[in-house]
Design a protein around this motif. Sequence first.
Motif, mmCIF file in Angstrom:
data_model
loop_
_atom_site.group_PDB
_atom_site.id
_atom_site.type_symbol
_atom_site.label_atom_id
_atom_site.label_comp_id
_atom_site.label_asym_id
_atom_site.label_seq_id
_atom_site.Cartn_x
_atom_site.Cartn_y
_atom_site.Cartn_z
ATOM 1 N N VAL A 1 1.058 -1.211 0.074
ATOM 2 C CA VAL A 1 -0.125 -0.024 0.019
ATOM 3 C C VAL A 1 1.019 1.270 0.210
ATOM 4 O O VAL A 1 0.707 2.265 -1.011
ATOM 5 C CB VAL A 1 -0.986 0.053 1.385
ATOM 6 C CG1 VAL A 1 -1.553 1.250 1.422
ATOM 7 C CG2 VAL A 1 -1.855 -1.219 1.021
ATOM 8 N N THR B 1 2.428 2.144 -3.323
ATOM 9 C CA THR B 1 1.726 2.553 -4.292
ATOM 10 C C THR B 1 1.928 4.025 -4.565
ATOM 11 O O THR B 1 1.609 4.654 -5.581
ATOM 12 C CB THR B 1 0.270 2.432 -4.212
ATOM 13 O OG1 THR B 1 -0.255 3.111 -3.054
ATOM 14 C CG2 THR B 1 -0.168 0.910 -4.076
ATOM 15 N N TYR B 2 2.615 4.762 -3.604
ATOM 16 C CA TYR B 2 2.832 5.956 -3.391
ATOM 17 C C TYR B 2 3.907 6.254 -4.637
ATOM 18 O O TYR B 2 3.824 7.538 -5.490
ATOM 19 C CB TYR B 2 3.318 6.524 -2.196
ATOM 20 C CG TYR B 2 4.008 8.026 -2.245
ATOM 21 C CD1 TYR B 2 3.212 9.118 -2.365
ATOM 22 C CD2 TYR B 2 5.473 8.037 -2.061
ATOM 23 C CE1 TYR B 2 4.009 10.320 -2.560
ATOM 24 C CE2 TYR B 2 6.062 9.374 -2.066
ATOM 25 C CZ TYR B 2 5.220 10.235 -2.402
ATOM 26 O OH TYR B 2 5.890 11.480 -2.355
ATOM 27 N N MET B 3 4.738 5.325 -5.006
ATOM 28 C CA MET B 3 5.761 5.378 -5.975
ATOM 29 C C MET B 3 5.076 5.596 -7.669
ATOM 30 O O MET B 3 5.590 6.142 -8.318
ATOM 31 C CB MET B 3 6.612 4.251 -5.862
ATOM 32 C CG MET B 3 7.963 4.220 -6.141
ATOM 33 S SD MET B 3 8.821 2.904 -6.396
ATOM 34 C CE MET B 3 8.204 2.258 -7.877
ATOM 35 N N LEU B 4 4.172 5.026 -7.504
ATOM 36 C CA LEU B 4 3.446 5.108 -9.078
ATOM 37 C C LEU B 4 3.121 6.564 -9.550
ATOM 38 O O LEU B 4 2.367 7.200 -8.847
ATOM 39 C CB LEU B 4 2.294 4.148 -9.156
ATOM 40 C CG LEU B 4 2.354 2.868 -8.674
ATOM 41 C CD1 LEU B 4 1.131 1.823 -8.617
ATOM 42 C CD2 LEU B 4 3.291 2.117 -9.835
ATOM 43 N N PRO B 5 3.532 6.795 -10.440
ATOM 44 C CA PRO B 5 3.103 8.206 -11.057
ATOM 45 C C PRO B 5 1.623 8.218 -11.331
ATOM 46 O O PRO B 5 1.108 7.328 -12.080
ATOM 47 C CB PRO B 5 3.951 8.482 -11.910
ATOM 48 C CG PRO B 5 4.454 7.285 -12.579
ATOM 49 C CD PRO B 5 4.428 6.310 -11.481
ATOM 50 N N PRO B 6 1.002 9.475 -11.225
ATOM 51 C CA PRO B 6 -0.486 9.477 -11.598
ATOM 52 C C PRO B 6 -0.686 9.324 -12.840
ATOM 53 O O PRO B 6 -1.739 8.544 -13.592
ATOM 54 C CB PRO B 6 -1.049 10.645 -11.013
ATOM 55 C CG PRO B 6 -0.142 11.149 -9.806
ATOM 56 C CD PRO B 6 1.186 10.454 -10.114
ATOM 57 N N ALA C 1 0.658 7.186 -14.728
ATOM 58 C CA ALA C 1 0.454 5.787 -15.140
ATOM 59 C C ALA C 1 -0.617 5.083 -14.811
ATOM 60 O O ALA C 1 -0.773 3.998 -15.015
ATOM 61 C CB ALA C 1 1.895 4.990 -14.632
#
Lengths: 281, 280
Positions: free
Chosen positions: A115, A118-123, A125
């Motif tokens: 969880v 998930t902060y790592m995922l760029p919006p 993407a």
Amino acid sequence: MKQPLALRVVLHALAILVAVIILAPILWLLLVSVSTTTHLTTLPFEWIPEKLNFDNYAKLTTLEPNSRGEMFLYAMRNTALVAFGATAIALCAAIPAAWSFSRSKGGQSNLLYVVVATYMLPPVALIVPLFAFLNGLGLLNTKTGLMLVDCSIVLPFTTWLLKSNFDNISHEIEEAAFVDGASMLTVLRSVTLPMAKPALATVVLFSILLVWDEFFYAFILTNDDRSQTLTVAIANLASGRVSDYGLLATAGILTALPPLIIGILLQRALVSGLAQGGVKG
Amino acid sequence: MIAPLAVGVLIIVGWPFLDTIWMSFTSAHLTQYTGDWVGLDNYIRAFRSPQVRGALATTIFFVALTVSLELVLGVLVALLLDQPLYGRRFFRALLILPWALPTVVNAMSWRLIYNPDFGGLNAFLTQIGLLDSYQSWLGSPATAIYAIAVADIWKTVPLVAMITLAALQGVPREQLEAAHIDGASPWSRFKTVTMPAIVGPLMVAAVLRTIEGVKVFDIVWVMTRGGPANSTKTMSIQVYQEAFSNFRAGSGASQGLLIVLVSLILINVYVALLRRQGAQ
């Protein structure tokens, strides 16, 4: 360690320089907000305006139909609703999960890391499927749709912050309640949460701050007064051909006020949160 | 108890992410969502595209420039505000302001500072005699990226300073005193006593800032929209344009995943560094 006088003078001078650098952009924004365009574009520039002009503040705080003020106040209302809504939805999921992560010793923690990661995922993407998803549900350009999507930003932080706070609350009272036959939900609601009230307040404020700041999703998923948020309204004003800089600066000041107040309130919690390494940059 | 969170994250993050991966192998169009399977075509074209390469280079340059300066300046400011100063509480309290200022407002106010007609920077520099005529800081490809970096650094140095100040409270003062009495230089005192106490939190800050930097969109978009002449176009802006201006959702997806890849590589570098630090 006693410092020589010369060193003390230099250190104070440097600290004042830091303070000036921190304050300068904010003071500039304030200055532009109370200046007329004529004053701003007269050269050489006078740093202290002859008279303060509060027209822009009046213009942005009116609900007159089709005025800039109406647009701005709608945007502020939308932002507030989305911020509170996303926070409320996120907490419903984050509180039980964070409590569970904090109280269990097993492999659940892997999920916690997923969880947080998930902060790592760029919006960018995630945005096309989200766009199609909201479109399918008829939630494009609605506050509800934006609220749901903003949960993706809020959830990792609230879960992580709550988990670290629950870790600091003693288990013993909870155990006693369990022995008395209380259910998990009862214990959480009537034992743990009351003890975690200050932490909860902090988490709520952080979450509101995150949503207030959010730009990308709001920019893509909303497009008119009905659901457009403050950040989008300001970006549109800023990049438009409108040369009403005073109005723009005023919108900035008014938009920044609630987060600045929250920031000052959060000062202490932020510093201790930073010490634990659990705060957004 | 975990189910609501798991389901929520699956719906708003997990599924869109998997769908993006799937889409990156198709010719999906933004309006006709389904496309044909094209294998690695999107990736191959992305790597060949000068636009994507340029955006990757700009992103990496931006991250390297801002994160390194933010860390160094943040630690310096923290060390300064850790000294016995009059009004130290006031100075420290100021640090919260840039952190709390919304990014879009920050970007907009720096636009006003850099404004070529009346901006504060031009007025200041010409009046003290450093500049002959007003410059278009954001309008010139040579300066725009640095102008954005300054705005980003202004907002973030205080955060790094706050993190460092919090960590500095854990520095053993007796050891500092002892090193001082032994005649150790300030630099060697910093390196052997202070640094080990703050390196952990600083690493966390570096990782978080790198992640934010790699996916940066808002500050750049509001200040320059990626211009002039694409000189400030970062990966997120490139992906946005590919998917939402050119409507090439599949190709945009493959480029969006490149951002994830860059993040992963950088984070692994940090973790390796952190491990090595821990092993010493």
